[in-house]
Design a protein around this motif. Structure first.
Motif, mmCIF file in Angstrom:
data_model
loop_
_atom_site.group_PDB
_atom_site.id
_atom_site.type_symbol
_atom_site.label_atom_id
_atom_site.label_comp_id
_atom_site.label_asym_id
_atom_site.label_seq_id
_atom_site.Cartn_x
_atom_site.Cartn_y
_atom_site.Cartn_z
ATOM 1 N N ALA A 180 0.829 -1.202 0.000
ATOM 2 C CA ALA A 180 0.000 0.000 0.000
ATOM 3 C C ALA A 180 0.866 1.255 0.000
ATOM 4 N N GLU A 181 1.904 1.257 0.805
ATOM 5 C CA GLU A 181 2.785 2.422 0.871
ATOM 6 C C GLU A 181 3.611 2.562 -0.398
ATOM 7 N N LYS A 182 4.006 1.437 -0.979
ATOM 8 C CA LYS A 182 4.800 1.485 -2.210
ATOM 9 C C LYS A 182 3.977 2.038 -3.369
ATOM 10 N N SER A 183 2.721 1.611 -3.434
ATOM 11 C CA SER A 183 1.857 2.017 -4.547
ATOM 12 C C SER A 183 1.101 3.308 -4.281
ATOM 13 N N GLY A 184 0.974 3.685 -3.008
ATOM 14 C CA GLY A 184 0.160 4.846 -2.673
ATOM 15 C C GLY A 184 -1.324 4.571 -2.783
ATOM 16 N N LYS A 185 -1.721 3.301 -2.639
ATOM 17 C CA LYS A 185 -3.125 2.918 -2.821
ATOM 18 C C LYS A 185 -3.610 2.056 -1.653
ATOM 19 N N PHE A 186 -4.901 2.160 -1.371
ATOM 20 C CA PHE A 186 -5.621 1.275 -0.447
ATOM 21 C C PHE A 186 -5.235 1.427 1.019
ATOM 22 N N LEU A 187 -4.580 2.540 1.358
ATOM 23 C CA LEU A 187 -4.308 2.880 2.750
ATOM 24 C C LEU A 187 -4.363 4.393 2.867
ATOM 25 N N PRO A 188 -5.358 4.921 3.588
ATOM 26 C CA PRO A 188 -5.524 6.382 3.637
ATOM 27 C C PRO A 188 -4.291 7.075 4.202
ATOM 28 N N THR A 189 -4.102 8.305 3.769
ATOM 29 C CA THR A 189 -3.014 9.116 4.320
ATOM 30 C C THR A 189 -3.476 9.915 5.530
ATOM 31 N N ASP A 190 -4.774 10.179 5.616
ATOM 32 C CA ASP A 190 -5.298 10.850 6.801
ATOM 33 C C ASP A 190 -5.016 9.978 8.023
ATOM 34 N N PRO A 191 -4.382 10.522 9.062
ATOM 35 C CA PRO A 191 -3.962 9.693 10.193
ATOM 36 C C PRO A 191 -5.100 8.938 10.871
ATOM 37 N N SER A 192 -6.244 9.560 11.029
ATOM 38 C CA SER A 192 -7.358 8.903 11.705
ATOM 39 C C SER A 192 -7.912 7.759 10.867
ATOM 40 N N LYS A 193 -8.092 8.003 9.583
ATOM 41 C CA LYS A 193 -8.624 6.958 8.706
ATOM 42 C C LYS A 193 -7.609 5.843 8.497
ATOM 43 N N ARG A 194 -6.338 6.213 8.460
ATOM 44 C CA ARG A 194 -5.291 5.198 8.352
ATOM 45 C C ARG A 194 -5.325 4.276 9.576
ATOM 46 N N ALA A 195 -5.439 4.872 10.758
ATOM 47 C CA ALA A 195 -5.486 4.074 11.983
ATOM 48 C C ALA A 195 -6.706 3.165 11.995
ATOM 49 N N GLU A 196 -7.825 3.647 11.470
ATOM 50 C CA GLU A 196 -9.038 2.845 11.411
ATOM 51 C C GLU A 196 -8.848 1.626 10.510
ATOM 52 N N VAL A 197 -8.233 1.839 9.356
ATOM 53 C CA VAL A 197 -7.967 0.724 8.439
ATOM 54 C C VAL A 197 -7.018 -0.283 9.086
ATOM 55 N N LEU A 198 -5.963 0.205 9.712
ATOM 56 C CA LEU A 198 -5.003 -0.697 10.340
ATOM 57 C C LEU A 198 -5.638 -1.462 11.498
ATOM 58 N N GLN A 199 -6.566 -0.821 12.194
ATOM 59 C CA GLN A 199 -7.279 -1.497 13.276
ATOM 60 C C GLN A 199 -8.007 -2.733 12.763
ATOM 61 N N TRP A 200 -8.714 -2.597 11.651
ATOM 62 C CA TRP A 200 -9.459 -3.729 11.102
ATOM 63 C C TRP A 200 -8.548 -4.739 10.425
ATOM 64 N N LEU A 201 -7.417 -4.281 9.905
ATOM 65 C CA LEU A 201 -6.419 -5.228 9.396
ATOM 66 C C LEU A 201 -5.909 -6.099 10.537
ATOM 67 N N MET A 202 -5.605 -5.487 11.669
ATOM 68 C CA MET A 202 -5.119 -6.251 12.820
ATOM 69 C C MET A 202 -6.203 -7.171 13.384
ATOM 70 N N TRP A 203 -7.456 -6.748 13.291
ATOM 71 C CA TRP A 203 -8.567 -7.612 13.701
ATOM 72 C C TRP A 203 -8.572 -8.884 12.866
ATOM 73 N N GLN A 204 -8.350 -8.725 11.591
ATOM 74 C CA GLN A 204 -8.289 -9.919 10.733
ATOM 75 C C GLN A 204 -7.077 -10.781 11.073
ATOM 76 N N MET A 205 -5.943 -10.155 11.239
ATOM 77 C CA MET A 205 -4.714 -10.907 11.478
ATOM 78 C C MET A 205 -4.748 -11.641 12.810
ATOM 79 N N GLY A 206 -5.287 -10.978 13.836
ATOM 80 C CA GLY A 206 -5.240 -11.553 15.174
ATOM 81 C C GLY A 206 -6.418 -12.428 15.544
ATOM 82 N N GLY A 207 -7.552 -12.251 14.852
ATOM 83 C CA GLY A 207 -8.746 -12.984 15.247
ATOM 84 C C GLY A 207 -9.472 -13.676 14.119
#
Length: 232
Positions: A96-123
């Motif tokens: 996502a960082e390499k391509s500049g796609k599918f991960l928001p740059t806004d810090p709050s929205k980025r954190a929200e996406v990462l939160q749900w990514l970690m939900w998938q990874m951990g649970g």
């Protein structure tokens, strides 16, 4: 540059200038192939046949000591040198960082996406994987059904969490399709395709999940990704 990686002696690169993907189209494998297809980053896929134990070979372990698929090598890493990488969450963030796609740059929205990514990874992924083992694979022959029931109930609980989240939403996090969606939908797909568990999990009782999954799975990149690399 890639010649220094032992894995390329077993799975040679045809084009050493593109990302090398070592995978099989399991739910975790599809996560990365879908991301590569979505971003348009050039890559080539190598089949790691986990049924034959390819993941335990010295060549594969030289790239991923955790003997799981998928893994990648980016010959054009951030500092201009090849970057080997494993663990799907880390790979999705990197791509996502390499391509500049599918991960928001806004810090709050980025954190929200990462939160749900970690939900998938951990649970979500691990619990559905355990359910699949005890319901559809080797564990189904165990006379004591408590393990299957435990993971069945947890799978249903997690599906309920996701269904509630998707109520009135088109995507899991942020405002647009993201690595959170890409990480989660292949595991929902497995409930139909690999586990044949629609009835036991009462999937029809999660209409938001089913609607969202259809929209994810119908994306052109997703349709390609589920067969990358082709199964033997």
């Amino acid at each position: 540059m890639l010649d220094s990686f032992a894995i390329t002696r077993r799975w040679p690169a045809k084009d050493a200038n593109v990302i090398q993907l070592y995978s099989l189209p399991t739910p975790n494998g599809v996560k990365v192939s879908a991301m590569l297809e979505e971003t348009g980053l050039p890559y080539e896929a190598h089949l790691v046949n986990i049924m034959d134990g390819d993941q335990f070979t010295p060549e594969y372990l030289s790239l991923n000591p955790n003997n799981k698929i998928p893994a990648i090598i980016d010959p054009n890493g951030p500092d201009g040198t090849p970057l080997p990488l494993w663990e799907t969450g880390a790979i999705l963030i990197y791509l996502a960082e390499k391509s500049g796609k599918f991960l928001p740059t806004d810090p709050s929205k980025r954190a929200e996406v990462l939160q749900w990514l970690m939900w998938q990874m951990g649970g979500f992924g691990p619990m559905l994987g355990q359910f699949g083992f005890f319901y559809a694979y080797g564990g189904k022959d165990i006379e004591d059904k408590r393990p299957m029931e435990r993971y069945r109930d947890e799978a249903k609980r997690l599906l309920a969490v996701l269904d509630k989240r998707l109520d009135g939403r088109e995507v899991v996090a942020g405002d647009e399709y993201s690595i959170a969606d890409i990480a989660i939908w292949p595991w929902v797909r497995a409930l139909f395709t690999a586990y044949n568990a629609g009835d036991v999990l009462e999937l029809e009782s999660f209409p938001n999940v089913l609607r969202w999954h259809t929209s994810c799975a119908d994306r052109p990149a997703s349709k390609i990704a589920v067969n990358v690399p082709p199964r033997p």
